[in-house]
Design a protein around this motif. Structure first.
Motif, short mmCIF file in Angstrom:
data_model
loop_
_atom_site.label_atom_id
_atom_site.label_comp_id
_atom_site.label_asym_id
_atom_site.label_seq_id
_atom_site.Cartn_x
_atom_site.Cartn_y
_atom_site.Cartn_z
N MET A 121 0.90 -1.26 0.03
CA MET A 121 0.13 0.10 -0.07
C MET A 121 0.80 1.38 0.04
O MET A 121 0.58 2.23 -0.55
CB MET A 121 -0.94 -0.12 1.03
CG MET A 121 -1.97 -1.17 1.14
SD MET A 121 -3.47 -0.95 2.36
CE MET A 121 -4.27 0.56 1.85
N LEU A 122 2.02 1.15 0.67
CA LEU A 122 3.09 2.39 0.59
C LEU A 122 3.51 2.63 -0.88
O LEU A 122 3.66 3.71 -1.38
CB LEU A 122 4.11 2.09 1.43
CG LEU A 122 4.08 2.57 3.02
CD1 LEU A 122 5.27 2.39 3.62
CD2 LEU A 122 3.50 3.81 3.32
N THR A 123 3.74 1.40 -1.34
CA THR A 123 4.23 1.38 -2.92
C THR A 123 3.24 2.22 -3.83
O THR A 123 3.52 2.94 -4.60
CB THR A 123 4.72 0.09 -3.26
OG1 THR A 123 5.81 -0.50 -2.37
CG2 THR A 123 5.37 0.10 -4.75
N ALA A 124 2.10 1.67 -3.68
CA ALA A 124 0.77 2.25 -4.37
C ALA A 124 0.47 3.48 -4.29
O ALA A 124 0.00 4.39 -5.22
CB ALA A 124 -0.27 1.38 -4.07
N ALA A 125 0.94 4.14 -2.85
CA ALA A 125 0.72 5.56 -2.63
C ALA A 125 1.92 6.46 -3.24
O ALA A 125 1.79 7.55 -3.15
CB ALA A 125 0.60 5.73 -1.13
N GLY A 126 2.93 5.61 -3.74
CA GLY A 126 3.98 6.49 -4.42
C GLY A 126 4.96 7.18 -3.43
O GLY A 126 5.59 8.16 -3.44
N VAL A 127 5.18 6.23 -2.33
CA VAL A 127 6.12 7.06 -1.21
C VAL A 127 7.48 6.64 -1.89
O VAL A 127 7.67 5.89 -2.80
CB VAL A 127 6.04 5.80 -0.07
CG1 VAL A 127 7.37 6.06 0.78
CG2 VAL A 127 4.94 6.11 0.62
N GLN A 128 8.45 7.67 -1.33
CA GLN A 128 9.75 7.78 -1.99
C GLN A 128 10.80 6.65 -1.85
O GLN A 128 10.42 5.91 -0.95
CB GLN A 128 10.53 9.02 -1.50
CG GLN A 128 9.59 10.34 -1.56
CD GLN A 128 10.59 11.52 -1.07
OE1 GLN A 128 11.99 11.49 -1.28
NE2 GLN A 128 9.83 12.54 -0.61
N ARG A 129 11.25 6.06 -2.92
CA ARG A 129 12.05 4.90 -2.83
C ARG A 129 13.16 4.82 -1.71
O ARG A 129 13.20 3.84 -1.14
CB ARG A 129 12.70 4.74 -4.30
CG ARG A 129 11.74 4.58 -5.37
CD ARG A 129 12.50 4.19 -6.67
NE ARG A 129 11.68 3.99 -7.78
CZ ARG A 129 11.99 4.05 -9.17
NH1 ARG A 129 13.35 3.96 -9.37
NH2 ARG A 129 11.09 3.91 -10.01
N LYS A 130 13.60 5.90 -1.28
CA LYS A 130 14.70 6.08 -0.23
C LYS A 130 13.88 5.53 1.23
O LYS A 130 14.52 4.82 1.98
CB LYS A 130 15.34 7.37 -0.30
CG LYS A 130 14.33 8.45 0.04
CD LYS A 130 15.42 9.78 0.18
CE LYS A 130 14.32 10.93 0.61
NZ LYS A 130 15.43 12.07 0.67
N HIS A 131 12.72 6.15 1.09
CA HIS A 131 11.93 5.89 2.46
C HIS A 131 11.72 4.18 2.45
O HIS A 131 11.62 3.68 3.53
CB HIS A 131 10.62 6.77 2.66
CG HIS A 131 11.14 8.16 2.68
ND1 HIS A 131 10.34 9.16 2.14
CD2 HIS A 131 12.16 8.77 3.19
CE1 HIS A 131 10.82 10.36 2.48
NE2 HIS A 131 11.86 10.22 3.14
N LEU A 132 11.33 3.66 1.27
CA LEU A 132 11.01 2.09 1.29
C LEU A 132 12.15 1.45 1.59
O LEU A 132 12.10 0.61 2.29
CB LEU A 132 10.42 1.92 -0.10
CG LEU A 132 8.87 2.42 -0.21
CD1 LEU A 132 8.50 2.13 -1.90
CD2 LEU A 132 7.86 1.64 0.53
N ALA A 133 13.23 2.21 0.94
CA ALA A 133 14.57 1.25 1.02
C ALA A 133 14.93 1.23 2.79
O ALA A 133 15.32 0.23 3.15
CB ALA A 133 15.75 1.97 0.26
#
Length: 402
Positions: A179-191
């Motif tokens: 769901m975070l990925t679908a919301a367009g969260v910045q890649r660095k935050h996901l990493a």
């Protein structure tokens, strides 16, 4: 009636897939449990003991599905924060004084009613995330926003893992990540989130397990057993090894309905619950397991199709989360049974025995069907400025949703 108020027929393909998986599950619960029910006096030597209860749970779940599908999905926003708080409170009660079985403490009893709060927590997390990702769009694009959201979602994950229920905890984390990925969260935050989560997951391997308090290395040993189950077939690797034997015995077309050997007493543990997929593989072979996998793939496709068609952001996120909740759990269960993931106690949605899992799952799918009826709804339509419309479009383009 304007476009915003149009109500369409529900997604009948999705409903048919749900119904077929549910009916197949009831048949498999009977097939995998009647030997056990006949062998023990605890079940009154009644071969239909588990199947009858599963049928009751299924009918209750279908009732919940129909009710939830009729409720306008935006009404569920009201339960986003209260639902998460209530689920955390229930998980705390389980942690302190819940019912135990086979070394795990996962249930709360209210008289004759027994519930598993971790199953309710999955729904609560999906609702909460759908609300936050819709209402706090700017906040989740910052590191601080992702941190505090991770804390809020991490509480039920940690409480669930401590029961211990690693499978459900992993399902909630997968829901959160997608769901975070679908919301367009910045890649660095996901990493960063993935890195911290990986470190915490490795750290849990060295924590003592409630189910085996006298064995400090129990979790690490289970991990090593998952990698080489044949090395400890008589102890820690017994369940996963018997599951692999069942799957291998089925071959291409299986040994036939009712002819499974591993479902009998002394064979495969949890044959009607967490490892029912192994019984499917033994009796129906590769063809049967492929059809089950195809059923969940079809469910995922219909759910994501509903998300793509829905114009309202809350409806999109809710449909995405509910789809991942069911299909993601199914994928984790199949990975466990096929020894592609460490053994965890997680049921196969719609098929495994148990009302605590089946009823919330059907209610969640009812909400998904309700979303499919209102694809054109947009909250506060007509009050949005062109700037907000452009912001919304950019938001979903980042999420990969057209």
């Amino acid at each position: 009636m304007n476009e915003n108020q149009r109500r369409l027929a529900p997604d009948w393909w999705l409903f048919v897939i749900i119904l077929l998986l549910l009916m197949f599950g009831i048949v498999m619960v009977y097939d995998s449990s009647y030997c056990i029910a006949l062998a023990y006096d605890d079940y009154n030597n009644d071969p239909f003991y588990f199947a009858r209860k599963q049928l009751t749970y299924g009918l209750m779940g279908l009732g919940g599905l129909l009710i939830c599908s009729r409720i306008p999905y935006w009404w569920w926003k009201r339960l986003a924060v209260p639902g998460l708080l209530i689920s955390i409170a229930l998980l705390l009660i389980v942690w302190r004084s819940g019912h135990s079985s086979l070394g795990a403490r996962r249930w709360i009893g209210f008289g004759p009613i027994v519930i598993q709060p971790s199953e309710l927590a999955k729904l609560a997390v999906v609702l909460f995330l759908s609300w936050v990702l819709t209402q706090k769009r700017a906040l989740i694009q910052t590191g601080r926003g992702v941190f505090w959201l991770s804390v809020a979602v991490g509480i039920p994950i940690v409480l669930t893992e401590r029961q211990p229920d690693l499978g459900t905890a992993a399902t909630i984390f997968v829901i959160y990540l997608i769901m975070l990925t679908a919301a367009g969260v910045q890649r660095k935050h996901l990493a960063i989130l993935l890195g911290v989560s990986a470190l915490l997951a490795v750290g849990t391997l060295y924590l003592p397990s409630k189910s085996h308090p006298d064995e400090p290395n129990y979790r690490m040993r289970r991990m090593l057993t998952f990698i080489h189950p044949e090395a400890d077939k008589e102890k820690d690797g017994y369940q996963v090894w018997r599951g692999l034997v069942a799957l291998g015995s089925g071959g291409t077309s299986g040994v036939g309905l009712g002819n499974s050997h591993e479902k009998r007493p002394g064979g495969l543990p949890a044959q009607r619950t967490d490892f029912i997929f192994a019984v499917v593989g033994e009796e129906f072979g590769l063809l049967g397991t492929s059809l089950v996998l195809l059923g969940f793939f079809g469910l995922a496709c219909r759910g994501l199709s509903i998300a793509l068609r829905t114009k309202d952001p809350f409806g999109r996120f809710l449909a995405t989360g509910l789809t991942v909740m069911v299909s993601g759990q199914a994928l984790i269960n199949m990975a466990v049974v096929t020894a592609c993931a460490p053994t965890t106690g997680i049921p196969l949605p719609l098929i495994s025995y148990g009302g605590s899992s089946l009823i919330p799952t059907l209610c969640g799918l009812g909400i998904l069907l309700g979303i499919s009826c209102r694809p054109f709804f947009q909250e506060n339509q007509g009050k949005k400025s062109p700037l907000k419309e452009r912001h919304s479009e950019r938001f979903f383009r980042k999420a990969g949703i057209k």
